[in-house]
Scaffold this motif. Structure first.
Motif, PDB file in Angstrom:
ATOM      1  N   GLN A 106       0.789  -1.229   0.000  1.00 33.57           N
ATOM      2  CA  GLN A 106       0.000   0.000   0.000  1.00 33.57           C
ATOM      3  C   GLN A 106       0.825   1.284   0.000  1.00 33.57           C
ATOM      4  O   GLN A 106       0.300   2.347  -0.333  1.00 33.57           O
ATOM      5  CB  GLN A 106      -0.943   0.021   1.190  1.00 33.57           C
ATOM      6  N   LYS A 125      -6.524  -5.314  -4.856  1.00 33.86           N
ATOM      7  CA  LYS A 125      -7.538  -4.265  -4.702  1.00 33.86           C
ATOM      8  C   LYS A 125      -7.028  -2.870  -5.056  1.00 33.86           C
ATOM      9  O   LYS A 125      -7.806  -2.009  -5.468  1.00 33.86           O
ATOM     10  CB  LYS A 125      -8.074  -4.247  -3.281  1.00 33.86           C
ATOM     11  N   ALA A 135     -15.233  -5.372  -2.445  1.00 31.10           N
ATOM     12  CA  ALA A 135     -15.624  -6.052  -1.204  1.00 31.10           C
ATOM     13  C   ALA A 135     -15.121  -7.493  -1.205  1.00 31.10           C
ATOM     14  O   ALA A 135     -14.702  -8.007  -0.168  1.00 31.10           O
ATOM     15  CB  ALA A 135     -17.138  -6.003  -1.030  1.00 31.10           C
ATOM     16  N   ASP A 148     -11.299  -7.317  -0.699  1.00 32.43           N
ATOM     17  CA  ASP A 148     -10.908  -6.747   0.587  1.00 32.43           C
ATOM     18  C   ASP A 148     -12.041  -6.942   1.592  1.00 32.43           C
ATOM     19  O   ASP A 148     -12.725  -5.996   1.964  1.00 32.43           O
ATOM     20  CB  ASP A 148     -10.595  -5.254   0.382  1.00 32.43           C
ATOM     21  N   SER A 194     -12.320  -7.337   4.732  1.00 33.92           N
ATOM     22  CA  SER A 194     -12.348  -6.626   6.010  1.00 33.92           C
ATOM     23  C   SER A 194     -12.958  -5.230   5.876  1.00 33.92           C
ATOM     24  O   SER A 194     -13.359  -4.638   6.874  1.00 33.92           O
ATOM     25  CB  SER A 194     -10.944  -6.540   6.617  1.00 33.92           C
ATOM     26  N   ARG A 195     -13.060  -4.715   4.662  1.00 26.61           N
ATOM     27  CA  ARG A 195     -13.685  -3.410   4.434  1.00 26.61           C
ATOM     28  C   ARG A 195     -14.942  -3.524   3.580  1.00 26.61           C
ATOM     29  O   ARG A 195     -15.388  -2.549   2.990  1.00 26.61           O
ATOM     30  CB  ARG A 195     -12.672  -2.462   3.789  1.00 26.61           C
ATOM     31  N   SER A 196     -15.500  -4.700   3.508  1.00 30.00           N
ATOM     32  CA  SER A 196     -16.666  -4.925   2.643  1.00 30.00           C
ATOM     33  C   SER A 196     -17.843  -4.038   3.024  1.00 30.00           C
ATOM     34  O   SER A 196     -18.561  -3.557   2.153  1.00 30.00           O
ATOM     35  CB  SER A 196     -17.066  -6.396   2.636  1.00 30.00           C
ATOM     36  N   TYR A 256     -17.762  -1.038   4.226  1.00 30.93           N
ATOM     37  CA  TYR A 256     -17.494   0.308   3.682  1.00 30.93           C
ATOM     38  C   TYR A 256     -17.826   0.349   2.197  1.00 30.93           C
ATOM     39  O   TYR A 256     -18.512   1.269   1.726  1.00 30.93           O
ATOM     40  CB  TYR A 256     -16.031   0.676   3.917  1.00 30.93           C
ATOM     41  N   TYR A 257     -17.340  -0.641   1.447  1.00 27.84           N
ATOM     42  CA  TYR A 257     -17.565  -0.641   0.004  1.00 27.84           C
ATOM     43  C   TYR A 257     -19.059  -0.729  -0.322  1.00 27.84           C
ATOM     44  O   TYR A 257     -19.541  -0.090  -1.251  1.00 27.84           O
ATOM     45  CB  TYR A 257     -16.803  -1.780  -0.672  1.00 27.84           C
ATOM     46  N   ASP A 306     -21.479   0.381   1.573  1.00 24.98           N
ATOM     47  CA  ASP A 306     -22.090   1.648   1.957  1.00 24.98           C
ATOM     48  C   ASP A 306     -21.892   2.731   0.903  1.00 24.98           C
ATOM     49  O   ASP A 306     -22.793   3.546   0.682  1.00 24.98           O
ATOM     50  CB  ASP A 306     -21.522   2.159   3.283  1.00 24.98           C
TER      51      ASP A 306
END
Length: 192
Positions: A110, A154, A178, A181, A183-185, A187-188, A190
């Motif tokens: 990252q 991602k 999602a 990744d 762990s952030r699904s 968020y995606y 939303d």
């Protein structure tokens, strides 16, 4: 630090002390190149020594080439590129190329992608509309190519969303993010 701040930066004893502190920073960053406290202290020392931005960019390049995952060096690099320098297309082209080299080497890391995000925001501030569009288009093409080469990564897909605006902000893209990744699904989903 307090004593050094109070002393005149051009006094011989102060300059000698600053040079010794810079040498210490080099040694410490050789042992732990991600030590952000040392990077911050180096920046303080460099400012008082009056070292050139080019010297510091060369130093960060050396650290980044040794370890593409060194977020501290990427961040230090961005801090040394002034707002005015970041508005020059030639500089942005070189920096995008540096980040792209990191993507091709280690696409899942990252650090370079965060730097790329900073470069993208700098490119959006270019005064010349043609240069701005060319820089953003080239960045998008790189992300698309990385996405094709690394379909399970991602970061290039997320960068495409940031670069493309509405054209990539569809439910399918966010569902793919999602899945890549989990762990952030939430968020995606939303933001979809």
């Amino acid at each position: 630090i307090g004593r050094l701040k109070r002393l005149a930066p051009d006094a011989p004893t102060t300059r000698d002390a600053l040079e010794r502190e810079l040498a210490l920073c080099v040694k410490l960053l050789d042992m732990d190149d991600r030590n952000f406290h040392c990077w911050a202290y180096r920046r303080f020392i460099v400012e008082h020594l009056g070292r050139s931005v080019d010297d510091e960019l060369a130093y960060t390049l050396e650290k980044i080439e040794n370890n593409f995952s060194n977020y501290s060096a990427w961040h230090y690099r961005s801090a040394h590129l002034s707002t005015e320098a970041a508005k020059k297309k030639e500089m942005l082209d070189k920096e995008f190329e540096l980040a792209s080299n990191a993507f091709y080497t280690e696409p899942e890391d990252q650090s370079a992608w965060m730097y790329h995000r900073w470069l993208t925001s700098s490119a959006r501030e270019l005064d010349d509309a043609g240069e701005r569009e060319a820089a953003l288009r080239a960045a998008l093409e790189t992300c698309q190519e990385i996405s094709e080469l690394e379909p399970e990564c991602k970061w290039p897909l997320l960068a495409q969303v940031m670069l493309s605006g509405e054209s990539h902000r569809d439910a399918e893209t966010f569902n793919r993010l999602a899945a890549l990744d989990p762990s952030r699904s939430g968020y995606y989903r939303d933001v979809a």
